[in-house]
Design an enzyme around this catalytic site. Sequence first.
Site, PDB file in Angstrom:
ATOM      1  N   GLU A   9       1.382  13.411  -4.219  1.00 45.72           N
ATOM      2  CA  GLU A   9       0.752  12.116  -4.771  1.00 45.72           C
ATOM      3  C   GLU A   9      -0.285  12.545  -4.410  1.00 45.72           C
ATOM      4  O   GLU A   9      -0.758  12.647  -3.494  1.00 45.72           O
ATOM      5  CB  GLU A   9       1.833  10.902  -3.916  1.00 45.72           C
ATOM      6  CG  GLU A   9       1.559  10.166  -3.662  1.00 45.72           C
ATOM      7  CD  GLU A   9       0.000   9.391  -3.296  1.00 45.72           C
ATOM      8  OE1 GLU A   9      -0.617   8.530  -3.414  1.00 45.72           O
ATOM      9  OE2 GLU A   9       0.107  10.101  -2.020  1.00 45.72           O
ATOM     10  N   ASN A  30      -2.912  10.646  -2.669  1.00 47.37           N
ATOM     11  CA  ASN A  30      -3.239  10.310  -1.058  1.00 47.37           C
ATOM     12  C   ASN A  30      -2.804  11.473   0.236  1.00 47.37           C
ATOM     13  O   ASN A  30      -3.868  11.995   1.428  1.00 47.37           O
ATOM     14  CB  ASN A  30      -2.834   9.129  -0.563  1.00 47.37           C
ATOM     15  CG  ASN A  30      -3.387   8.011  -0.313  1.00 47.37           C
ATOM     16  OD1 ASN A  30      -3.757   7.837  -1.182  1.00 47.37           O
ATOM     17  ND2 ASN A  30      -2.242   6.963  -0.534  1.00 47.37           N
ATOM     18  N   HIS A  58       0.320   0.686  -6.184  1.00 48.63           N
ATOM     19  CA  HIS A  58       1.244   0.526  -5.127  1.00 48.63           C
ATOM     20  C   HIS A  58       0.840   0.388  -3.032  1.00 48.63           C
ATOM     21  O   HIS A  58       1.454  -0.075  -2.968  1.00 48.63           O
ATOM     22  CB  HIS A  58       0.156   2.068  -4.761  1.00 48.63           C
ATOM     23  CG  HIS A  58       0.410   3.011  -6.906  1.00 48.63           C
ATOM     24  ND1 HIS A  58       1.684   3.714  -6.584  1.00 48.63           N
ATOM     25  CD2 HIS A  58      -0.718   3.464  -6.967  1.00 48.63           C
ATOM     26  CE1 HIS A  58       1.558   4.271  -7.301  1.00 48.63           C
ATOM     27  NE2 HIS A  58      -0.125   3.892  -7.883  1.00 48.63           N
TER      28      HIS A  58
HETATM   29  C1  BDR Z   1      -2.508   5.934  -4.266  1.00 50.23           C
HETATM   30  O1  BDR Z   1      -3.858   7.015  -5.008  1.00 50.23           O
HETATM   31  C2  BDR Z   1      -4.713   6.318  -4.816  1.00 50.23           C
HETATM   32  O2  BDR Z   1      -5.411   6.536  -5.863  1.00 50.23           O
HETATM   33  C3  BDR Z   1      -4.649   4.321  -4.659  1.00 50.23           C
HETATM   34  O3  BDR Z   1      -5.766   3.848  -3.993  1.00 50.23           O
HETATM   35  C4  BDR Z   1      -3.373   4.849  -4.050  1.00 50.23           C
HETATM   36  O4  BDR Z   1      -3.356   4.392  -2.433  1.00 50.23           O
HETATM   37  C5  BDR Z   1      -1.139   5.661  -5.032  1.00 50.23           C
HETATM   38  O5  BDR Z   1      -0.798   7.430  -5.490  1.00 50.23           O
HETATM   39 CA    CA Z   2      -5.394   3.842  -2.124  1.00 52.35          CA
END
Ligand code: BDR
Ligand code: CA
Length: 310
Positions: A162, A164, A235
């Site tokens: 993912e 973050n 998200h």
């Molecule tokens: C997360 O990554 C960012 O692009 C979004 O703001 C969210 O925090 C989703 O993967």
């Molecule tokens: Ca974010």
Amino acid sequence: MKKVLIDCDPGIDDALALALAHGNPELEVVGVTTVGGNVELEHTTDNALRLHDFYGMDVPIARGAGRPLVREPLTAGDVHGNTGLGDVLLPEPKSKLSDQHAVDFIIDTLAAAPGEISLIAIGPLTNIALALRKEPRITEWAAEFVIMGGSYTRGNRNPAAEFNIIADPEAAAVAFGAPWRTVMVGLDLTHQARANATVRERFADLGRLETELVTPCLDFYGQHISYRDEGPAIHDACAIAYVIDPSLIQTVSARVDVETQGRFTSGMTVTDFRAPADQHNADVATTLDVDRFWTLMTGALRNVADRLPD
Ligand code: BDR
Ligand code: CA
């Protein structure tokens, strides 16, 4: 009222998360800290200030880390636009940044109210890791630690990771390794929060909030994802929703470790639901009450819309 400190990288869904936190009557936002992530720190910080003023907030905003702990920066301008809010450019902010660095702001704010403030991170975990290294007692002072990040079944930046987490896996490893429980609101949960056409009808009468921010942002966000028909996943707002009302989101206790070395899996949140209970370090979000989530979101946006400064 629950007090929250939000570390973010606005970012379109960050912008909606801030609106939810500001507009919901159960929360008091005590500060916003920024981190490089979706776009460069200069833009995430500028967006935080502009959103703060546009929404009529009155809280300190502190700028944090512009680069991951170890790796080269990774951004997501393809999803959020080159400056982070799609094509939207909000008015020049009048508010000024806090003199403190985000890391010091996080430490001092939590230290001043032990057990009272929920720490919510909705961007890469660089500031959180630095704060943990500088003052490990933040794990005792935070009332809870909730992130939007990770997943137990899939990635979005690549099949394993993912955004973050992969944007700063070493920082995420520090955060998950600290002696607190991390509430991981990951993709498995957030992909249930889709701003589809039916949801967007509920935002139709929000005046300037709708025309100047929500609609252009969601139009942009919706174009740049692969699951277009179902609507984009909002998200970051899910992590805020959990703090407002944990009964909206089911969680399962687990052990989560962050892969930092895999050739194909770096940034993966390796989640073991079968680990012995004494090794569990996370509450992993699994199921969202979708209808109540959007009701919460719509109510908060209504409140923000009704109080927008001129
Ligand atoms: C997360 O990554 C960012 O692009 C979004 O703001 C969210 O925090 C989703 O993967
Ligand atoms: Ca974010």
